[in-house]
Design a protein around this motif. Structure first.
Motif, short mmCIF file in Angstrom:
data_model
loop_
_atom_site.label_atom_id
_atom_site.label_comp_id
_atom_site.label_asym_id
_atom_site.label_seq_id
_atom_site.Cartn_x
_atom_site.Cartn_y
_atom_site.Cartn_z
N SER A 100 -1.09 8.69 -14.90
CA SER A 100 -1.16 9.70 -13.85
C SER A 100 -2.58 10.09 -13.52
O SER A 100 -2.85 10.64 -12.46
N ARG B 170 -4.21 -0.91 -15.73
CA ARG B 170 -5.13 -1.07 -14.61
C ARG B 170 -5.67 -2.49 -14.64
O ARG B 170 -5.75 -3.13 -15.69
N GLY C 275 2.71 1.62 -3.35
CA GLY C 275 1.80 2.08 -4.40
C GLY C 275 1.63 3.58 -4.36
O GLY C 275 1.62 4.25 -5.41
N ARG C 276 1.51 4.14 -3.15
CA ARG C 276 1.39 5.59 -3.03
C ARG C 276 2.67 6.30 -3.49
O ARG C 276 2.62 7.32 -4.18
N ILE C 277 3.81 5.74 -3.09
CA ILE C 277 5.10 6.32 -3.51
C ILE C 277 5.22 6.28 -5.03
O ILE C 277 5.65 7.25 -5.66
N SER C 278 4.85 5.16 -5.61
CA SER C 278 4.95 5.00 -7.06
C SER C 278 4.07 6.01 -7.79
O SER C 278 4.48 6.63 -8.78
N ASP C 279 2.82 6.18 -7.30
CA ASP C 279 1.91 7.14 -7.93
C ASP C 279 2.46 8.56 -7.82
O ASP C 279 2.42 9.33 -8.79
N ASP C 280 2.95 8.93 -6.63
CA ASP C 280 3.49 10.28 -6.44
C ASP C 280 4.70 10.52 -7.32
O ASP C 280 4.85 11.59 -7.92
N TYR C 281 5.57 9.52 -7.43
CA TYR C 281 6.77 9.68 -8.25
C TYR C 281 6.41 9.81 -9.73
O TYR C 281 7.00 10.62 -10.46
N GLU D 265 0.83 -1.20 0.00
CA GLU D 265 0.00 0.00 0.00
C GLU D 265 0.87 1.26 0.00
O GLU D 265 0.60 2.21 -0.73
N ALA D 266 1.93 1.25 0.83
CA ALA D 266 2.81 2.41 0.89
C ALA D 266 3.59 2.57 -0.42
O ALA D 266 3.73 3.69 -0.93
N ARG E 152 3.63 11.02 -11.01
CA ARG E 152 3.09 12.35 -11.23
C ARG E 152 4.21 13.39 -11.28
O ARG E 152 4.21 14.29 -12.13
#
Length: 295
Positions: A293, A161, A69-75, A66-67, A77
């Motif tokens: 993104s 997805r 995934g958030r890091i990957s999405d932020d990076y 979960e963490a 973007r």
């Protein structure tokens, strides 16, 4: 992602297979094991556990997924936004998309992309997954979007997805009161299926094989080349169909179709970007990053 170990972990957590992870990332299986081992040593917890022949995430592994995934999405973007500071996209982009993606996922992404980058001229080729992969291999398109389970040698796949296939029927008629069926009972129900070469058909065949059944055992009432045609057929008959859940959102809301559960059978797949193993052309990469993104 800068930390390749996290990319390896995310891929392994989604596939639950070190072998498939190695194939997707073009590294060796020992390299996958090494990267996972380094993460486990760093955080001093096991991330995976084997249950017989199956690989499962531990509780700590789920937290990290979960963490990560958030890091990957932020990076992703950040990387995309910074690229906009240096480049203004323009030129010709040739896309190919399998039928379900072309009908339900691609149009909204294209509308946002062309509004953001009016200098880009986009053409779209639609077909089944096999046709899109062949078009890419023949360099007729720059970037493909497919739904197939198998992977063609010489092509590189990136998750767009996840998706799930569901069994649908019309509310009235023969199956009006049927809430669930067994995989064996499914073989006795008239079904509308996609044509050979479609990613949907490939997913169905793989899921049936997992419970000891064959695609040839299904009672096929009709084969149609589009999901819209399949839905229309089901709405006007006692046949059922296995279709992407994203394709029946409106029908489920309006009550035109209903989902019938299949006991012990889950039909999942990935929608993926696909390009030649070499780095795709800049516009193709920019579109893929834009779509991922969610901008």
């Amino acid at each position: 992602m800068d930390d390749f170990r996290l990319k390896v972990f995310i891929t392994a957590a989604r596939t639950l297979s070190f072998t498939r992870t190695a194939e997707r990332l073009y590294i060796s299986q020992p390299a996958v094991s090494r990267h996972i081992g380094e993460l486990e040593s760093r955080y001093r917890v096991p991330l995976f556990v084997r249950r017989g022949s199956r690989l499962e995430l531990t509780a700590a592994g789920q937290v990290l997924l979960e963490a990560a995934g958030r890091i990957s999405d932020d990076y992703r973007r950040l990387e995309y936004e910074m690229s906009l500071c240096a480049n203004q996209a323009e030129g010709e982009l040739r896309l190919g998309a399998s039928t379900t993606i072309a009908q339900y996922l691609l149009p909204p992404a294209l509308a946002r992309f062309t509004a953001r980058f009016p200098g880009v001229r986009v053409s779209v080729l639609s077909g089944n997954s096999g046709q899109i992969e062949r078009a890419l291999a023949d360099r007729e398109i720059d970037l493909g979007m497919v739904e197939s389970v198998s992977r063609r040698q010489g092509l590189h796949y990136t998750l767009f997805r996840p998706d799930e296939l569901v069994l649908v029927a019309r509310p009235g008629g023969r199956y009006a009161r049927t809430e669930s069926v067994t995989p064996e009972a499914l073989c006795r129900i008239p079904l509308v299926l996609r044509e050979d070469g479609s990613g949907t058909l490939e997913v169905i065949a793989a899921a049936l094989a997992g419970v000891g059944l064959r695609l040839s055992q299904l009672e096929v009432a009709m084969r149609l080349g589009t999901t819209e045609g399949i839905k229309s057929f089901v709405r006007n008959s006692d046949a059922m169909a296995l279709v992407s859940v994203i394709s029946v959102v409106d029908e489920l809301r309006s009550g035109a179709l209903r989902i019938v559960d299949i006991e012990g059978l889950t039909l999942t797949r990935d929608f993926s970007f696909v390009h030649l193993a070499a780095e795709p052309v800049p516009l193709a990469r920019q579109f893929a990053d834009f779509a991922l993104s969610g901008l």
